[in-house]
Design a protein around this motif. Structure first.
Motif, PDB file in Angstrom:
ATOM      1  N   ASN A  66       0.814  -1.226   0.000  1.00  9.51           N
ATOM      2  CA  ASN A  66       0.000   0.000   0.000  1.00  9.51           C
ATOM      3  C   ASN A  66       0.845   1.273   0.000  1.00  9.51           C
ATOM      4  O   ASN A  66       0.423   2.306   0.518  1.00  9.51           O
ATOM      5  CB  ASN A  66      -0.982   0.007   1.180  1.00  9.51           C
ATOM      6  N   ILE A  67       2.014   1.196  -0.589  1.00  7.48           N
ATOM      7  CA  ILE A  67       2.898   2.355  -0.767  1.00  7.48           C
ATOM      8  C   ILE A  67       2.945   2.664  -2.257  1.00  7.48           C
ATOM      9  O   ILE A  67       3.286   1.796  -3.054  1.00  7.48           O
ATOM     10  CB  ILE A  67       4.334   2.080  -0.260  1.00  7.48           C
ATOM     11  N   GLU A  68       2.617   3.894  -2.616  1.00  9.72           N
ATOM     12  CA  GLU A  68       2.662   4.330  -4.016  1.00  9.72           C
ATOM     13  C   GLU A  68       4.074   4.734  -4.418  1.00  9.72           C
ATOM     14  O   GLU A  68       4.513   4.466  -5.528  1.00  9.72           O
ATOM     15  CB  GLU A  68       1.700   5.506  -4.235  1.00  9.72           C
ATOM     16  N   GLU A  69       4.789   5.400  -3.483  1.00  8.87           N
ATOM     17  CA  GLU A  69       6.101   5.941  -3.816  1.00  8.87           C
ATOM     18  C   GLU A  69       7.013   5.939  -2.593  1.00  8.87           C
ATOM     19  O   GLU A  69       6.605   6.335  -1.507  1.00  8.87           O
ATOM     20  CB  GLU A  69       5.935   7.378  -4.330  1.00  8.87           C
TER      21      GLU A  69
ATOM     22  N   TRP B 290      13.965   8.548   4.477  1.00 11.57           N
ATOM     23  CA  TRP B 290      13.149   8.177   3.320  1.00 11.57           C
ATOM     24  C   TRP B 290      11.770   8.818   3.441  1.00 11.57           C
ATOM     25  O   TRP B 290      11.294   9.098   4.545  1.00 11.57           O
ATOM     26  CB  TRP B 290      12.991   6.655   3.235  1.00 11.57           C
ATOM     27  N   ILE B 291      11.115   9.006   2.321  1.00  9.12           N
ATOM     28  CA  ILE B 291       9.747   9.512   2.289  1.00  9.12           C
ATOM     29  C   ILE B 291       8.881   8.445   1.642  1.00  9.12           C
ATOM     30  O   ILE B 291       9.197   7.954   0.554  1.00  9.12           O
ATOM     31  CB  ILE B 291       9.652  10.833   1.503  1.00  9.12           C
ATOM     32  N   ALA B 292       7.803   8.055   2.314  1.00 13.51           N
ATOM     33  CA  ALA B 292       6.882   7.043   1.796  1.00 13.51           C
ATOM     34  C   ALA B 292       5.503   7.676   1.637  1.00 13.51           C
ATOM     35  O   ALA B 292       4.966   8.250   2.584  1.00 13.51           O
ATOM     36  CB  ALA B 292       6.808   5.851   2.738  1.00 13.51           C
ATOM     37  N   ARG B 293       4.940   7.577   0.427  1.00 12.65           N
ATOM     38  CA  ARG B 293       3.609   8.105   0.150  1.00 12.65           C
ATOM     39  C   ARG B 293       2.656   6.933  -0.028  1.00 12.65           C
ATOM     40  O   ARG B 293       2.865   6.077  -0.889  1.00 12.65           O
ATOM     41  CB  ARG B 293       3.633   8.983  -1.099  1.00 12.65           C
ATOM     42  N   ALA B 294       1.624   6.898   0.802  1.00  9.47           N
ATOM     43  CA  ALA B 294       0.655   5.808   0.766  1.00  9.47           C
ATOM     44  C   ALA B 294      -0.175   5.849  -0.518  1.00  9.47           C
ATOM     45  O   ALA B 294      -0.377   6.909  -1.106  1.00  9.47           O
ATOM     46  CB  ALA B 294      -0.262   5.875   1.982  1.00  9.47           C
TER      47      ALA B 294
ATOM     48  N   THR C  76       1.447  10.888   3.694  1.00  2.00           N
ATOM     49  CA  THR C  76       2.869  10.883   3.364  1.00  2.00           C
ATOM     50  C   THR C  76       3.646  10.820   4.668  1.00  2.00           C
ATOM     51  O   THR C  76       3.416  11.623   5.573  1.00  2.00           O
ATOM     52  CB  THR C  76       3.259  12.146   2.569  1.00  2.00           C
ATOM     53  N   PHE C  77       4.542   9.850   4.756  1.00  2.00           N
ATOM     54  CA  PHE C  77       5.363   9.667   5.956  1.00  2.00           C
ATOM     55  C   PHE C  77       6.783  10.119   5.643  1.00  2.00           C
ATOM     56  O   PHE C  77       7.389   9.655   4.678  1.00  2.00           O
ATOM     57  CB  PHE C  77       5.357   8.199   6.389  1.00  2.00           C
ATOM     58  N   GLU C  78       7.290  11.045   6.456  1.00  3.46           N
ATOM     59  CA  GLU C  78       8.643  11.545   6.258  1.00  3.46           C
ATOM     60  C   GLU C  78       9.557  10.962   7.325  1.00  3.46           C
ATOM     61  O   GLU C  78       9.116  10.556   8.387  1.00  3.46           O
ATOM     62  CB  GLU C  78       8.646  13.068   6.307  1.00  3.46           C
ATOM     63  N   ASP C  79      10.830  10.931   7.011  1.00  2.00           N
ATOM     64  CA  ASP C  79      11.856  10.406   7.904  1.00  2.00           C
ATOM     65  C   ASP C  79      11.637   8.929   8.236  1.00  2.00           C
ATOM     66  O   ASP C  79      11.812   8.484   9.371  1.00  2.00           O
ATOM     67  CB  ASP C  79      11.963  11.244   9.182  1.00  2.00           C
ATOM     68  N   VAL C  80      11.258   8.161   7.208  1.00  2.00           N
ATOM     69  CA  VAL C  80      11.079   6.714   7.349  1.00  2.00           C
ATOM     70  C   VAL C  80      12.447   6.073   7.582  1.00  2.00           C
ATOM     71  O   VAL C  80      13.423   6.396   6.914  1.00  2.00           O
ATOM     72  CB  VAL C  80      10.401   6.138   6.083  1.00  2.00           C
ATOM     73  N   ASP C  81      12.510   5.147   8.538  1.00  2.00           N
ATOM     74  CA  ASP C  81      13.755   4.470   8.893  1.00  2.00           C
ATOM     75  C   ASP C  81      13.768   3.056   8.310  1.00  2.00           C
ATOM     76  O   ASP C  81      12.980   2.205   8.709  1.00  2.00           O
ATOM     77  CB  ASP C  81      13.871   4.412  10.420  1.00  2.00           C
TER      78      ASP C  81
ATOM     79  N   VAL D  12       6.975  -0.645   8.987  1.00  2.00           N
ATOM     80  CA  VAL D  12       5.530  -0.864   9.046  1.00  2.00           C
ATOM     81  C   VAL D  12       4.884   0.353   9.701  1.00  2.00           C
ATOM     82  O   VAL D  12       5.399   0.898  10.673  1.00  2.00           O
ATOM     83  CB  VAL D  12       5.190  -2.132   9.861  1.00  2.00           C
ATOM     84  N   GLU D  13       3.735   0.756   9.153  1.00  5.75           N
ATOM     85  CA  GLU D  13       3.002   1.904   9.687  1.00  5.75           C
ATOM     86  C   GLU D  13       1.520   1.697   9.371  1.00  5.75           C
ATOM     87  O   GLU D  13       1.153   0.773   8.656  1.00  5.75           O
ATOM     88  CB  GLU D  13       3.537   3.197   9.058  1.00  5.75           C
ATOM     89  N   TYR D  14       0.694   2.589   9.902  1.00  8.47           N
ATOM     90  CA  TYR D  14      -0.741   2.521   9.644  1.00  8.47           C
ATOM     91  C   TYR D  14      -1.206   3.859   9.069  1.00  8.47           C
ATOM     92  O   TYR D  14      -0.909   4.921   9.627  1.00  8.47           O
ATOM     93  CB  TYR D  14      -1.510   2.203  10.930  1.00  8.47           C
ATOM     94  N   ASP D  15      -1.921   3.816   7.954  1.00  9.97           N
ATOM     95  CA  ASP D  15      -2.455   5.013   7.309  1.00  9.97           C
ATOM     96  C   ASP D  15      -3.883   5.211   7.806  1.00  9.97           C
ATOM     97  O   ASP D  15      -4.811   4.530   7.345  1.00  9.97           O
ATOM     98  CB  ASP D  15      -2.415   4.856   5.789  1.00  9.97           C
TER      99      ASP D  15
END
Length: 163
Positions: A14-17, A117-121, A127-132, A139-142
């Motif tokens: 479920n990550i677009e980018e 890293w930046i992850a866009r759902a 959009t999650f910034e500073d992904v480790d 893993v995260e929850y949108d």
């Protein structure tokens, strides 16, 4: 002068980018001197938005500069302008080049993804910034889309490219 590309592969849920496409992302790498073969024992960070060792010979400077501790050769690395691209949902599970480096006197041998890293759902999600990605999984929850997100089985390697 050798151009070396960083390729990554990951399974995206479920990550677009997934991207590092910002000038302050620090690529942590281990390097080897091409003159004497000395492999660095520590991680070095290369940031596109930072320039070092600016002088009259090279007014623009480099993204990374060092002297080899064994042979004292001067080495430098620059991120190739415009080479930084995103890893997209369609790329999931496949190797893809995300950035290229112009290496002079050194070879890149290992990459550590770490933070930034930046992850866009998917589906216009959060959009999650500073992904480790230092543990190769994230893993995260949108809450916007009520769905779980993940980056799994992260892998990377370097290849020499001709351009």
């Amino acid at each position: 002068m050798v151009k070396i590309a960083l390729q990554i592969k990951a399974t995206l849920e479920n990550i677009e980018e997934l991207q590092t496409c910002h000038p302050h992302y620090a690529f942590f790498v281990r390097i080897k001197c091409t003159n004497c073969g000395e492999v660095s024992d520590k991680w070095h960070d290369i940031t596109e938005g930072e320039r070092v060792n600016e002088d009259t010979r090279n007014p623009k400077g480099f993204n990374f500069y060092m002297k080899c501790r064994m042979c004292f050769r001067e080495n430098s690395i620059d991120i190739v302008e415009g080479s930084n691209v995103s890893y997209m949902a369609d790329d999931s599970g496949k190797m893809k080049t995300i950035v290229a480096f112009d290496c002079r006197g050194v070879e890149l041998i290992q990459f550590s993804p770490r933070t930034g890293w930046i992850a866009r759902a998917s589906e216009n999600g959060t959009t999650f910034e500073d992904v480790d990605l230092s543990k190769d999984d994230w893993v995260e929850y949108d809450q916007k889309n009520n769905t779980s997100l993940g980056v799994y089985e992260f892998e990377s390697h370097f290849i020499k490219i001709k351009k």
